[in-house]
Design an enzyme around this catalytic site. Structure first.
Site, PDB file in Angstrom:
ATOM      1  N   ARG A   1       0.859  -1.184   0.000  1.00 15.27           N
ATOM      2  CA  ARG A   1       0.000   0.000   0.000  1.00 15.27           C
ATOM      3  C   ARG A   1       0.896   1.236   0.000  1.00 15.27           C
ATOM      4  NH1 ARG A   1      -2.248   3.134   4.729  1.00 15.27           N
ATOM      5  NH2 ARG A   1      -4.018   4.294   3.911  1.00 15.27           N
TER       6      ARG A   1
ATOM      7  N   GLU B   1      -7.668   8.209   6.094  1.00 19.40           N
ATOM      8  CA  GLU B   1      -8.236   8.727   7.340  1.00 19.40           C
ATOM      9  C   GLU B   1      -8.621  10.210   7.324  1.00 19.40           C
ATOM     10  OE1 GLU B   1      -5.204   7.179  10.116  1.00 19.40           O
ATOM     11  OE2 GLU B   1      -4.233   9.141  10.171  1.00 19.40           O
TER      12      GLU B   1
ATOM     13  N   TYR C   1      -5.352   0.905  15.539  1.00 21.69           N
ATOM     14  CA  TYR C   1      -4.174   0.649  16.361  1.00 21.69           C
ATOM     15  C   TYR C   1      -4.494   0.199  17.775  1.00 21.69           C
ATOM     16  CZ  TYR C   1      -1.390   2.886  12.717  1.00 21.69           C
ATOM     17  OH  TYR C   1      -0.774   3.173  11.531  1.00 21.69           O
TER      18      TYR C   1
ATOM     19  N   GLU D   1      -4.017  -0.072   8.039  1.00 22.19           N
ATOM     20  CA  GLU D   1      -2.905   0.223   8.940  1.00 22.19           C
ATOM     21  C   GLU D   1      -3.145  -0.462  10.273  1.00 22.19           C
ATOM     22  OE1 GLU D   1      -2.021   4.394   9.425  1.00 22.19           O
ATOM     23  OE2 GLU D   1      -1.997   4.757   7.266  1.00 22.19           O
TER      24      GLU D   1
ATOM     25  N   HIS E   1      -3.037  11.402   0.989  1.00 24.50           N
ATOM     26  CA  HIS E   1      -2.565  11.018   2.325  1.00 24.50           C
ATOM     27  C   HIS E   1      -1.976  12.281   2.978  1.00 24.50           C
ATOM     28  CE1 HIS E   1      -1.230   7.319   4.724  1.00 24.50           C
ATOM     29  NE2 HIS E   1      -0.785   8.339   5.426  1.00 24.50           N
TER      30      HIS E   1
ATOM     31  N   ASN F   1      -7.890   2.091   9.455  1.00 22.84           N
ATOM     32  CA  ASN F   1      -6.626   2.187  10.184  1.00 22.84           C
ATOM     33  C   ASN F   1      -6.946   1.989  11.647  1.00 22.84           C
ATOM     34  OD1 ASN F   1      -5.609   2.935   7.725  1.00 22.84           O
ATOM     35  ND2 ASN F   1      -5.204   5.074   8.278  1.00 22.84           N
TER      36      ASN F   1
END
Ligand SMILES: *[C@@H]1O[C@H](CO)[C@@H](O)[C@H](O)[C@H]1NC(C)=O
Ligand SMILES: *[C@@H]1O[C@H](CO)[C@@H](O)[C@H](O)[C@H]1NC(C)=O
Ligand SMILES: *[C@@H]1O[C@H](CO)[C@@H](O)[C@H](O)[C@H]1NC(C)=O
Ligand SMILES: *[C@@H]1O[C@H](CO)[C@@H](O)[C@H](O)[C@H]1NC(C)=O
Ligand SMILES: *[C@@H]1O[C@H](CO)[C@@H](O)[C@H](O)[C@H]1NC(C)=O
Ligand SMILES: *[C@@H]1O[C@H](CO)[C@@H](O)[C@H](O)[C@H]1NC(C)=O
Ligand SMILES: *[C@@H]1O[C@H](CO)[C@@H](O)[C@H](O)[C@H]1NC(C)=O
Ligand SMILES: *[C@@H]1O[C@H](CO)[C@@H](O)[C@H](O)[C@H]1NC(C)=O
Length: 514
Positions: free
Chosen positions: A103, A193, A336, A401, A147, A334
């Site tokens: 990516r 995002e 985390y 991500e 991005h 994404n």
């Protein structure tokens, strides 16, 4: 207001100690569908990895401007990992690692230096080279169009995403990408995002283009935290929708690809079981996820956002609503960590509010469970998030991500990252086995890249990039070796012993002293 969310993002950079992962740990690549039904990869973005920032006709983006204004410990992406010149070496490394997909993002201002108009032949050539190199190594390119990197020239000319003009220019840029690369690229993500981009770019002012207004943000010279996050998000949604429409009408039948939008999301859990915290948790999901996903699925913003933001959130016209609804083949996520949500409804009593005051929550780290300063990692949160997203009609999802940050100090011994990846991939498998329509997983990041908030102080990479070496040599961390052996079909059980030199100096000795 605001500092809670900011603290969480900053804490992403915290040093993390070894942790115990519970749940599924013994699985192999073969437990997942094979490519192309499911792909495992790793990622990057243009400004974070390419370097050659002002070479071969590229012009600055708002991220260049931000990095050169001292927000990132004096570091910038002028050179970054120099992937612009080292793409062959990097793709070779990806193939060796066993990546099935990579990516990356296209730098708009490299491809179209004026933001609009003529295409830069050198930019075109670079992305053609990179894509061809990937394909020649059997690696699927997954391309992001935006991005965090609005061309500075468009920011200066009409305020970037605050203007509807950006919609037209973005669609024209996307059209160039589809036309030039779409014969080989099957997976297109319009925006990375955008929820975080507008929250931090236009409310707290901490990320490019650093717009905010007092008392909601600090040190901004311009902006309006009450209105601009909503305006920018609306224009981004319409740019996404117009781009998806263009792709679906003009390209999809010939190129057989897919187009989607990416969002950032924690898994949110209520801070207490009190009703107001449970409701606040739903509100956090509506503001973070629903803000972008409700329009895509239902054609409108969540009711609670319209109620709390009132006239400050734009209204979709009938035509806009029809255009945005259904404008995606997949959702990029994404993810985390897990965060706790505490009600802050009192903020709704303020006459002047920003997006965060409208959200009326405090987002907390699950501090009680972890030693001070350490990040609340909760692999099971990924499965819960995917269960939640099933509620939107079980759309195809790519985890774009997922990864763990650590201080860059030369160590290649990143057991915590290895355990993190193992935990989250196991959690993903649990979700898939329960019907989640997830079709891919990308670690962030392949290399230690130039990080958004932290410059080169910390990294998420599978590979360490030695910044003291003029050739920016890459070194595999333990996590690269673990991921590679997983991708090559070996068992992931944590008692497997990986033989590796623990740090760069050991590695250099063993490899260069023969
Ligand atoms: C960009 O715009 C300037 C001024 O309008 C023009 O001179 C230049 O040729 C343009 N560059 C490209 C690559 O289109
Ligand atoms: C804001 O500016 C002041 C004074 O220039 C500085 O001390 C402070 O660190 C800045 N805050 C942020 C968040 O940049
Ligand atoms: C932000 O915009 C709103 C609506 O136009 C206006 O009422 C408010 O005063 C503006 N705030 C700032 C700080 O300019
Ligand atoms: C909330 O309730 C659940 C189920 O009764 C319990 O397991 C959990 O510990 C409670 N959480 C808090 C923060 O009290
Ligand atoms: C956070 O705290 C809650 C309540 O104490 C607990 O149920 C949960 O497992 C904790 N950890 C994470 C990462 O969610
Ligand atoms: C380097 O950082 C890692 C965590 O990121 C830590 O475990 C290790 O002890 C550090 N090593 C040195 C030499 O500071
Ligand atoms: C599995 O999926 C079903 C249907 O979506 C859902 O109702 C159930 O809660 C899920 N199970 C778990 C353990 O999440
Ligand atoms: C790396 O290993 C060498 C030799 O074992 C040791 O002297 C050095 O302190 C280690 N460096 C780091 C950063 O861990």
């Amino acid at each position: 207001m605001g500092s809670g969310v900011i603290a969480i993002l900053l804490t992403l950079m915290a040093v993390v100690a070894e942790m115990q992962i519970e749940g599924l740990t013994d699985f192999t690549r073969l437990d997942f569908p094979p490519p192309p039904n499911f792909v495992f990869g790793s990622g990057s973005s243009a400004y974070q990895v390419e370097g050659a920032a002002l070479e071969d006709g590229r012009t600055p983006s708002i991220w260049d401007t931000y990095a050169h204004s001292g927000y990132t410990h004096g570091a910038n992406g002028d050179v970054a990992c120099d992937e612009y010149h080292k793409y062959k070496e990097d793709v070779h490394l990806m193939a060796e690692t066993g990546l099935e997909a990579y990516r990356f993002s296209i730098s708009w201002s490299r491809l179209i230096p004026n933001g609009t108009g003529a295409v830069n032949p050198k930019g075109l050539q670079y992305y053609n080279n990179l894509i061809n190199e990937l394909i020649n190594h059997g690696i699927e390119p997954h391309v992001t169009l935006f991005h965090y990197d609005t061309p500075q020239i468009l920011e200066d000319e009409y305020g970037g995403w605050l203007s509807k003009k950006a919609v037209k220019d973005f669609v024209a840029y996307a059209n160039v990408c589809f036309r030039e690369f779409g014969d080989r690229v099957q997976h297109w993500t319009t925006f990375n995002e955008p929820n975080v981009f507008v929250l931090f770019g236009y409310d707290s002012g901490l990320l490019p283009p650093n717009r905010c207004s007092s008392p909601f943000g600090t040190n901004c010279t311009r902006g309006n935290s009450s209105t601009e996050p909503y305006t920018a998000a609306h224009n981004i949604l319409m740019a996404h929708a117009s781009t998806a429409k263009l792709y679906m009408k003009k390209y999809k039948a010939v190129q057989h690809g897919f187009i989607g939008l990416n969002i950032f999301s924690y898994w949110y859990i209520p801070y207490t079981n009190a009703t107001e915290d449970v409701i606040a948790t739903q509100r956090a999901n509506d503001f973070f996820i629903g803000w972008f996903l409700n329009p895509l699925v239902y054609g409108d913003y969540p009711e609670i956002m319209k109620k709390n933001a009132g006239t400050r959130i734009p209204t979709f016209t009938k035509i806009e609503s029809r255009e945005v609804k259904g404008s995606f083949d997949f959702l990029g996520v994404n993810h985390y960590a897990t965060a706790q949500v505490k009600d802050m409804s009192i903020s709704l009593q303020m006459d002047s509010r920003d997006l965060l005051a409208d959200m009326a929550v405090t987002i907390k780290l699950n501090e009680s469970d972890f030693p001070p300063g350490q990040f609340p990692l909760n692999p099971a949160g990924l499965k819960e998030l995917l269960e939640y997203l099933k509620g939107y009609g079980n759309p195809p999802i790519y985890i774009h991500e997922n990864g763990l940050s650590a201080i860059r100090n030369g160590t290649l011994d990143d057991i915590p990252r290895l355990q993190y990846l193992q935990g989250f991939i196991g959690s993903l498998l649990t979700a898939i086995r329960n019907g989640s329509n997830t079709k891919g997983y990308f670690t962030w990041s392949f290399l230690d890249v130039f990080e958004l908030l932290d410059g080169y102080n910390s990294g998420y990479g599978l590979y360490y990039v030695d910044l003291d070496d003029k050739n920016l040599k890459r070194y595999p961390k333990l996590s690269a070796q673990w991921y590679s052996s997983f991708l090559k079909g070996r068992s992931t059980s944590s008692d497997q012993k990986i033989e590796v030199s623990a740090n760069i100096s050991d590695f250099k000795e063993s490899h260069f002293s023969q």
